[in-house]
Scaffold this active site. Structure first.
Site, PDB file in Angstrom:
ATOM      1  N   ASP A  78       0.811  -1.210   0.000  1.00  0.00           N
ATOM      2  CA  ASP A  78       0.000   0.000   0.000  1.00  0.00           C
ATOM      3  C   ASP A  78       0.847   1.264   0.000  1.00  0.00           C
ATOM      4  O   ASP A  78       0.464   2.277  -0.592  1.00  0.00           O
ATOM      5  CB  ASP A  78      -0.936   0.004   1.213  1.00  0.00           C
ATOM      6  CG  ASP A  78      -2.168  -0.853   0.975  1.00  0.00           C
ATOM      7  OD1 ASP A  78      -2.160  -1.655   0.021  1.00  0.00           O
ATOM      8  OD2 ASP A  78      -3.132  -0.726   1.742  1.00  0.00           O
ATOM      9  N   CYS A 119       0.631  -8.185   5.072  1.00  0.00           N
ATOM     10  CA  CYS A 119       0.152  -6.817   4.869  1.00  0.00           C
ATOM     11  C   CYS A 119      -1.348  -6.751   4.616  1.00  0.00           C
ATOM     12  O   CYS A 119      -2.041  -7.754   4.630  1.00  0.00           O
ATOM     13  CB  CYS A 119       0.970  -6.148   3.768  1.00  0.00           C
ATOM     14  SG  CYS A 119       2.657  -5.796   4.340  1.00  0.00           S
ATOM     15  N   ASP A 120      -1.793  -5.535   4.343  1.00  0.00           N
ATOM     16  CA  ASP A 120      -3.184  -5.130   4.496  1.00  0.00           C
ATOM     17  C   ASP A 120      -4.246  -6.092   3.970  1.00  0.00           C
ATOM     18  O   ASP A 120      -5.153  -6.474   4.695  1.00  0.00           O
ATOM     19  CB  ASP A 120      -3.405  -3.770   3.818  1.00  0.00           C
ATOM     20  CG  ASP A 120      -2.554  -2.691   4.431  1.00  0.00           C
ATOM     21  OD1 ASP A 120      -1.369  -2.944   4.646  1.00  0.00           O
ATOM     22  OD2 ASP A 120      -3.058  -1.590   4.683  1.00  0.00           O
ATOM     23  N   LYS A 121      -4.194  -6.448   2.694  1.00  0.00           N
ATOM     24  CA  LYS A 121      -5.292  -7.223   2.109  1.00  0.00           C
ATOM     25  C   LYS A 121      -5.074  -8.724   2.224  1.00  0.00           C
ATOM     26  O   LYS A 121      -6.013  -9.504   2.060  1.00  0.00           O
ATOM     27  CB  LYS A 121      -5.481  -6.857   0.624  1.00  0.00           C
ATOM     28  CG  LYS A 121      -5.592  -5.375   0.376  1.00  0.00           C
ATOM     29  CD  LYS A 121      -6.595  -4.711   1.295  1.00  0.00           C
ATOM     30  CE  LYS A 121      -6.383  -3.229   1.411  1.00  0.00           C
ATOM     31  NZ  LYS A 121      -5.058  -2.776   1.796  1.00  0.00           N
ATOM     32  N   CYS A 191       4.564  -2.242   8.480  1.00  0.00           N
ATOM     33  CA  CYS A 191       4.950  -0.946   9.053  1.00  0.00           C
ATOM     34  C   CYS A 191       4.561  -0.832  10.516  1.00  0.00           C
ATOM     35  O   CYS A 191       3.510  -1.295  10.940  1.00  0.00           O
ATOM     36  CB  CYS A 191       4.360   0.182   8.225  1.00  0.00           C
ATOM     37  SG  CYS A 191       5.015   0.223   6.533  1.00  0.00           S
ATOM     38  N   SER A 468      -5.643   4.906   5.214  1.00  0.00           N
ATOM     39  CA  SER A 468      -4.612   4.031   5.742  1.00  0.00           C
ATOM     40  C   SER A 468      -4.704   4.041   7.257  1.00  0.00           C
ATOM     41  O   SER A 468      -5.116   5.028   7.868  1.00  0.00           O
ATOM     42  CB  SER A 468      -3.232   4.538   5.305  1.00  0.00           C
ATOM     43  OG  SER A 468      -2.215   3.944   6.080  1.00  0.00           O
TER      44      SER A 468
END
Length: 556
Positions: A78, A119-121, A191, A468
Site C-alpha cells: 500500500d 500486509c493489508d489485504k 509498518c 490508511s
C-alpha cells in the site's frame, strides 16, 4: 483424509504419477497434505521475509508428521501504491487472494492450510478463503517492522508521509526529509504502527485463528521463526481433531474481535474487513453494532499514529493477550470461544499480565472509556461513515466548517499543498468509493499533508474512499452510499457547512431536504472508461458499509 481424493485408489494412479513428477515419495503421499499459502514477494517490505517463515512452517509440519506443499498468494504494498493509480489495485486484491486460495485448496485436496500473510489485504483475503473453504487452518504472519529512529525519537511510515507535508509548508528542509527517508523504515515487516496490517494480524489472535504473538512479535526476532515452527506443528493437531475455521470464527468470536479492535485503536479498515470475513463464515456482522461495543469497551492503547508507542512496545508489554486479559476483568469477552491452540480464549489469556501500563492502560485507567472507532450517520452518510476516534485530537471531535469539494484525491492534494485549505475547512473527497474509484483508494497522502502542514487540529477530511491505518486526525471514511451511486456526498457543494459530532456519532451537512432534492434531480453519474479487472470489480462490488464485498450474480 481429504487428500485421499488425489492420492488413494486405482482411479488416482494418474494423480500419483504427477506426485512422482514432483519428487514426492510414497511416505510423503501417505501423510496429511498441508497447503502452505505464502505471500512472499520482493516488492513488499512486509513480505520479503516470508520465505523464511514458510521454511520454518514446513519444518514444523514435517516434524509433526505432515507433508507441506507451498503455493503463492499475491500482495500489493500500500505504501508504494499510495497516491497514484496503483492504489486502485489494493483493496481489490483481497478478493483475488480469497478466490485464488479457494481454487488452489479445492483443486488439490489439501487436508489443512497454513496461511502466511502480513500486509493489508492478505490477512483478510486469506481469512475469507479460510472461512469459505473451511478445512483446518492456522495463520502465522511475517510480523511487524521495528520502529525507525530520527533525532532520538521513534518514527514510522506515517511520519514519512507527514514529513512531505512539512516540506510543502516550509517547516522542514530537504536535508531533514532525507534523514527521515533513510531511517523511518529500518527493517523488513509490516509498518511499525497500529496500521491496517498490524491491526488485522492482531485480530487473528483475538478471533482465535493465530497463536499468541502472531500480531506483535517483530519480523526480525528469531522468536518469529519459532512461532512459525509451532504453527506448522499445530496445524497437524487441528487436522487430527478436525477443528475448522467456522468452528472458531463464530458470532461470539467476531464480537471479541470487535471489542479488541476498540481497545487497541485499530485501523478503520478493520470495519471493511471484519464484515467481509464474517460473511464468508456465515455470520451477519452489521456495523451498527460497532458503536454498541465501543460504548462499553475502553480504549487501552495509543499506538502510532494515535500516540508515541509502536508494535514492538505492545509486544514487550504482553501483546494482544494482555489486552484481552484486561478486557476480561470487566467481562467484556466471551472466554469460551475455541482457538487454533485447541483451547479456549479464557484458557489462553489466563496468565497473560500487562507488563507496561503506559503502553497498555489498565482497564480502570483507560485512554478513553469508549472504544477507538466510531461509526457516524446523518444526512451526509445515511448508511454510515467511519472514523478512528482514538486518533482525533479533542478539539476536532466536534467541528463545523465549510466544505471544500474535490472529485478525486489528486485535486485535493494540489489544493492542500498549494496552501488553499485553511483552518476550519472540511475537505470532501468523493468518487473514490468501491465503485467510484473504483477500488476505494486510501487517502494517506491528503491526511498526511494536512497533518504535516500543521492543520491536523483544525481541518477535517471526509471521503467515500478509505484511510490508511497510518492516517490520523478527523478523517472520516467509508461514507455510504458513495458518490458513484448518487449518495448524498455527491450532492455537497463548495461552501456547504458540514457538521461533525463524533461523540454523538453524527455527520451532517446543513442543507435543507428541499435543496438536496433539487440537487439530486440535476445529478448525473460520473462517466468511467474502464477495462480489465477494475471494470469487472466495479460491476460486482457493493458498498463500503457492507465490507465492499462482491455480490454473487443472481443472488444479491
Amino acid at each position: 483424509m481429504r487428500s485421499d481424493s488425489v492420492k488413494t485408489g486405482t482411479a488416482q494412479a494418474p494423480h500419483r504419477s504427477l506426485f512422482n513428477a514432483l519428487g514426492f515419495t510414497e511416505e510423503e503421499r501417505k501423510r496429511p497434505m498441508i497447503g502452505i499459502v505464502c505471500s512472499y514477494n520482493e516488492i513488499v517490505p512486509g513480505h520479503m521475509n516470508l520465505d523464511k517463515i514458510a521454511e520454518a512452517v514446513k519444518l514444523g509440519v514435517a516434524m509433526a508428521g505432515g507433508t507441506p506443499v507451498m503455493f503463492p498468494a499475491i500482495a500489493v504494498c500500500d505504501g508504494i501504491a499510495m497516491g497514484h493509480i496503483g492504489m486502485k489495485y489494493s483493496l481489490v486484491t483481497r478478493d483475488l487472494i480469497a478466490d485464488s486460495t479457494e481454487c488452489m485448496a479445492m483443486a488439490h485436496g489439501f487436508d489443512g492450510l497454513v496461511c502466511i500473510p502480513n500486509c493489508d489485504k492478505n490477512v483478510p483475503g486469506l481469512l475469507m478463503a479460510a472461512a469459505r473453504v473451511n478445512i483446518p487452518t492456522i495463520f502465522v504472519s511475517g510480523g511487524p517492522m521495528l520502529a525507525g529512529h530520527v533525532k532520538g525519537q521513534k518514527r514510522s511510515l506515517s511520519s514519512m508521509f507527514e514529513a512531505v507535508g512539512s516540506v510543502a509548508a516550509g517547516t522542514m528542509t530537504m536535508e531533514e526529509l532525507a534523514d527521515f527517508e533513510e531511517h523511518v523504515c529500518p527493517t523488513c515487516g509490516s509498518c511499525s504502527g497500529m496500521y491496517t496490517a498490524n491491526s488485522m494480524n492482531c485480530l487473528t489472535e483475538a478471533i482465535g485463528m493465530g497463536l499468541r504473538g502472531n500480531g506483535t512479535i517483530p519480523a526480525v526476532y528469531s522468536e518469529r521463526i519459532r512461532l512459525a515452527k509451532h504453527a506448522g506443528m499445530k496445524i497437524m493437531e487441528l487436522v487430527e481433531k478436525d477443528i475448522k475455521p467456522r468452528d472458531i470464527m463464530t458470532k461470539e468470536a467476531f464480537a471479541n474481535a470487535l471489542k479488541v479492535d476498540m481497545a487497541l485503536g485499530c485501523s478503520t479498515n478493520s470495519m471493511l474487513h471484519l464484515p467481509a470475513i464474517a460473511k464468508e463464515a456465515g455470520v451477519l456482522l452489521n456495523m451498527d453494532i460497532a458503536n454498541e461495543y465501543s460504548a462499553v469497551t475502553p480504549n487501552l492503547c495509543h499506538l502510532a499514529p494515535a500516540g508515541p508507542t509502536y508494535m514492538e512496545d505492545l509486544n514487550e508489554a504482553g501483546g494482544v493477550y494482555a489486552v484481552m486479559n484486561e478486557l476480561s476483568k470487566k467481562d467484556l469477552l466471551n472466554l469460551d470461544c475455541m482457538t487454533v491452540n485447541g483451547t479456549t480464549i479464557g484458557e489462553n489469556i489466563k496468565n497473560c499480565v500487562n507488563k507496561n501500563p503506559e503502553v497498555i492502560r489498565p482497564i480502570d485507567n483507560p485512554y478513553s472509556p469508549i472504544g477507538g472507532i466510531a461509526v457516524l450517520k446523518g444526512n451526509l452518510a445515511p448508511d454510515s461513515g467511519v472514523v478512528k476516534r482514538s486518533a482525533v485530537v479533542p478539539e476536532m471531535l466536534v467541528h463545523e466548517g465549510p466544505a471544500r469539494v474535490f472529485d478525486c484525491e489528486e485535486d485535493a492534494i494540489k489544493a492542500i499543498r498549494g496552501g488553499k485549505i485553511v483552518p476550519g475547512d472540511v475537505v470532501v473527497i468523493r468518487y473514490e468509493g468501491p465503485k467510484g474509484g473504483p477500488g476505494m483508494r486510501e487517502m494517506l497522502n491528503p491526511t498526511s499533508a494536512i497533518a504535516g502542514m500543521g492543520l491536523g487540529s483544525s481541518v477535517a477530511l471526509i471521503t467515500d474512499g478509505r484511510f490508511s491505518g497510518a492516517s490520523r486526525g478527523a478523517s472520516i471514511g467509508h461514507v455510504s452510499p458513495e458518490a458513484a451511486v448518487g449518495g448524498p456526498i455527491a450532492l455537497v457543494e463548495e461552501g456547504d457547512i458540514i457538521s461533525i459530532d463524533i461523540p454523538n456519532n453524527s455527520l451532517n451537512m446543513k442543507v435543507s431536504d428541499e435543496e438536496l432534492a433539487a440537487r439530486r434531480a440535476k445529478w448525473q453519474p460520473k462517466e468511467q472508461h474502464l477495462t480489465g479487472y477494475l471494470a469487472r470489480y466495479r460491476e460486482l462490488v457493493t458498498s463500503g458499509n457492507t465490507g465492499a464485498v462482491l455480490k454473487v450474480p443472481g443472488k444479491e
